[in-house]
Motif scaffolding. Structure first.
Motif, PDB file in Angstrom:
ATOM      1  N   VAL A   1      -6.714  -1.239   5.145  1.00  0.00           N
ATOM      2  CA  VAL A   1      -8.240  -0.989   5.398  1.00  0.00           C
ATOM      3  C   VAL A   1      -8.550  -1.096   6.880  1.00  0.00           C
ATOM      4  O   VAL A   1      -9.398  -0.131   7.265  1.00  0.00           O
ATOM      5  N   LEU A   2      -7.690  -1.669   7.543  1.00  0.00           N
ATOM      6  CA  LEU A   2      -8.023  -1.716   9.022  1.00  0.00           C
ATOM      7  C   LEU A   2      -7.725  -0.265   9.600  1.00  0.00           C
ATOM      8  O   LEU A   2      -8.140   0.218  10.696  1.00  0.00           O
TER       9      LEU A   2
ATOM     10  N   LYS B   1      -7.850   2.555   8.120  1.00  0.00           N
ATOM     11  CA  LYS B   1      -9.067   3.384   7.829  1.00  0.00           C
ATOM     12  C   LYS B   1     -10.231   3.018   8.712  1.00  0.00           C
ATOM     13  O   LYS B   1     -10.813   4.144   9.125  1.00  0.00           O
ATOM     14  N   THR B   2     -10.538   2.039   9.143  1.00  0.00           N
ATOM     15  CA  THR B   2     -11.546   1.647   9.917  1.00  0.00           C
ATOM     16  C   THR B   2     -11.513   2.105  11.331  1.00  0.00           C
ATOM     17  O   THR B   2     -12.180   2.581  12.018  1.00  0.00           O
ATOM     18  N   MET B   3     -10.253   2.014  11.846  1.00  0.00           N
ATOM     19  CA  MET B   3      -9.727   2.446  13.184  1.00  0.00           C
ATOM     20  C   MET B   3     -10.031   4.004  13.097  1.00  0.00           C
ATOM     21  O   MET B   3     -10.495   4.458  14.203  1.00  0.00           O
ATOM     22  N   TYR B   4      -9.718   4.915  12.196  1.00  0.00           N
ATOM     23  CA  TYR B   4     -10.129   6.338  12.364  1.00  0.00           C
ATOM     24  C   TYR B   4     -11.681   6.618  12.422  1.00  0.00           C
ATOM     25  O   TYR B   4     -12.020   7.676  13.046  1.00  0.00           O
ATOM     26  N   TRP B   5     -12.484   5.658  12.059  1.00  0.00           N
ATOM     27  CA  TRP B   5     -13.910   5.873  12.314  1.00  0.00           C
ATOM     28  C   TRP B   5     -14.143   5.999  13.702  1.00  0.00           C
ATOM     29  O   TRP B   5     -15.336   6.497  14.242  1.00  0.00           O
TER      30      TRP B   5
ATOM     31  N   MET C   1      -8.450  -8.839   6.288  1.00  0.00           N
ATOM     32  CA  MET C   1      -8.593  -7.319   6.022  1.00  0.00           C
ATOM     33  C   MET C   1      -7.028  -6.922   6.133  1.00  0.00           C
ATOM     34  O   MET C   1      -6.223  -7.262   7.112  1.00  0.00           O
TER      35      MET C   1
END
Length: 293
Positions: free
Chosen positions: A5-6, A8-12, A1
């Motif tokens: 992408v990492l 963007k994933t953390m923002y969730w 990853m």
């Protein structure tokens, strides 16, 4: 990853906390501002927009002025005395004396009690005839039956403020004590070598290095003072007269006793603005002093 992408994933992971913040903080504040310009009574869902009539009523009838002045007096006394006493107590408890742990525990014990327990205990302490203070006074041959601290218009607010100071002084002492224990001993020893006495070391070395602890304690004290509700409500219910009616006590009275939710919302908006303004000023000034120190 990859990193994009990492990221963007953390923002969730922020989304659940953000949703809770919007639902339980931002939305109620917006509704508060909405109700402040209505005649909403808190029960019937039908209400009418009346503009700034609620705010005009608050200031024309002196409701906001009295509760605001009581709150500011309460806050000033609480901030000054709680921090000065806590700082002095922290210096004493920082000394190498016997049973230091016992004294530190004793200083923190009042903080462990709930507000309602403290309020009822001190209500009995202040009782005119059979209270602790009246009893102690009688030991010296004086008449304590007429000493009604909570029933007097001139002394009720100060008596309740003393209870708040007693309750929270342990927390402030712990914060100051933690700050004192981080003071580098080499600076203290250097001051002694240069001929500084104990007061000079305290004034020019220890206290300036406590700038962060002072900022924390003063900020917490200001916030606690401005949102004073527990003890005025428990011990005097805002009386005698309106001698101890703080902003939050009057908000509660208007909303849940007099069914004037719109008027209470208007006073809550005034309270919100006052707390934000005063806290911001204090924090900015203390941060400047902290940087300069």
């Amino acid at each position: 990853m990859n990193s994009a992408v990492l990221k963007k994933t953390m923002y969730w992971f922020v989304v659940p906390a953000l949703v809770m913040y919007l639902i339980f903080w931002i939305y109620p504040i917006l509704k508060l501002f909405q109700y402040s310009v209505t005649d909403y009574n808190g029960y019937v869902q039908e209400f009418h927009y009346i503009g700034f009539d609620n705010f005009s009523q608050l200031f024309q009838e002196g409701i906001a002025g009295k509760s605001l002045s009581n709150t500011l007096i309460y806050t000033v006394i609480f901030v000054v005395f709680s921090n000065v006493i806590a700082l002095c107590l922290a210096f004493v408890l920082n000394m190498k004396i016997r049973a230091t742990g016992l004294y530190r525990t004793a200083a923190y014990i009042p903080t462990l009690f709930s507000a309602i327990v403290v309020g009822f205990i001190w209500s009995y302490v202040y009782m005119p005839e059979s209270g602790l203070i009246a009893t102690v006074i009688s030991w010296f041959g004086l008449d304590g039956s007429n000493l009604n601290l909570l029933g007097s218009y001139n002394s009720a607010l100060y008596s309740i403020t003393a209870v708040e100071i007693w309750k929270h002084i342990g927390t402030s002492t712990v914060i100051f004590l933690a700050g004192l224990q981080t003071v580098p001993q080499d600076l203290v020893e250097a001051g002694k070598i240069d001929g500084a006495n104990s007061w000079q070391i305290t004034r020019f070395i220890r206290i300036p290095l406590l700038a962060t602890s002072i900022t924390i304690n003063v900020t917490l004290s200001v916030i606690n003072g401005l949102k004073a509700f527990d003890y005025p409500f428990i011990m005097t219910n805002g009386g005698p007269g309106r001698a101890t009616s703080t902003l939050l006590v009057d908000i509660f009275r208007m909303a849940f006793k007099e069914q004037q939710f719109g008027l209470a919302s208007a006073l809550a908006v005034v309270s919100f603005a006052v707390i934000i303004l005063i806290t911001t000023i204090f924090v900015l000034q203390l941060n400047k002093r902290e940087v300069s120190a």
